[in-house]
Structure formats: structure tokens, C-alpha cells
Design an enzyme around this catalytic site. Structure first.
Site: not given
Length: 136
Positions: A26, A52
Site C-alpha cells: 500500500e 486504497s
């Protein structure tokens, strides 16, 4: 690092894709860092990692092929001009194909983060993000 980032820059974060991460780590912290510097709306990030749905600003993730698979993102150097054309879904590295090919000859991949266990296997056998990053 903060003093070297300016409005209009495109930050390139590589070796974070399925093989390089491994597992498409991420990248939201990088975006949050830019916001903390007051650059969240005037800079961009491209990466072979992932984002995300909580981010905002100009960012492009899942670049494929990733740097660990000798994708062109591995050839980007400091100072290169990059254009992100959002409406046409095109990223342009303003470097000739010949120069990219020359650079790719000297790219040195970082050592694998894992040399044993499941993550080492995933890093070795994961498909490209454009194919779902599944084991093949």
C-alpha cells in the site's frame, strides 16, 4: 527528501508490485506525506504498488509491467520529464525508446526482500498486476 520535492514533480515509487513488494504494498503513506508537505494537489505519484480508495490527488498505481519484471518504470531517472494525461489514460516518459533500452541494460534490481518462505515463492511466481497478481 522533503526539500527535493516541488510542485509539478512526479514521484516514482518502484519495486512495490506483486514481485517487488512482494504483494503490492500500500502506497497511501507516500500520498499522506505529500499532503503533510502541502504538495498533495500539486504533485503526482506513479508506482507499481497499489493505492486504497482513501487517497485523493494525482496518483497512478498498479503500473505494469512492474520494475521487478523489467518494466520501463525501472528506467526512470531523477530529472526525467513525465506527463500524466488523465483523460486519455496515458503516461508518457519523455525519454527515447533507445535511451530506455540503454538504461535497462544497467538497471540493478534490489536484492529480494525474502529468500525463503511463502513471500519468496510469491515474489518468484506472481503474475503481473494487469493479470491479477495471482500465482501462476
Amino acid at each position: 527528501l522533503a526539500e527535493s520535492i516541488h510542485a509539478g514533480n512526479v514521484l516514482v515509487i518502484r519495486y512495490e508490485g506483486p514481485k517487488g513488494g512482494p504483494g503490492m504494498r500500500e502506497m497511501c503513506n507516500a500520498m499522506k506525506y505529500l499532503y503533510g508537505l502541502g504538495l498533495g494537489t500539486s504533485t503526482a505519484i506513479i508506482t507499481d504498488g497499489r493505492f486504497s480508495g482513501t487517497n485523493n490527488g494525482c496518483f497512478v498505481g498498479h503500473i505494469s509491467p512492474e520494475a521487478a519484471e523489467n518494466g520501463p518504470i525501472a528506467a526512470v531517472r531523477n530529472g526525467d520529464r513525465i506527463t500524466i494525461d488523465i483523460p486519455n489514460r496515458v503516461i508518457t516518459l519523455h525519454v527515447s525508446e533507445e535511451e530506455i533500452a540503454e538504461r535497462m541494460k544497467t538497471v540493478q534490481k534490489p536484492a529480494p526482500r525474502f529468500t525463503s518462505g511463502y513471500l519468496a515463492l510469491y515474489s518468484k511466481y506472481a503474475a503481473s498486476a494487469s493479470q491479477g497478481a495471482i500465482l501462476r
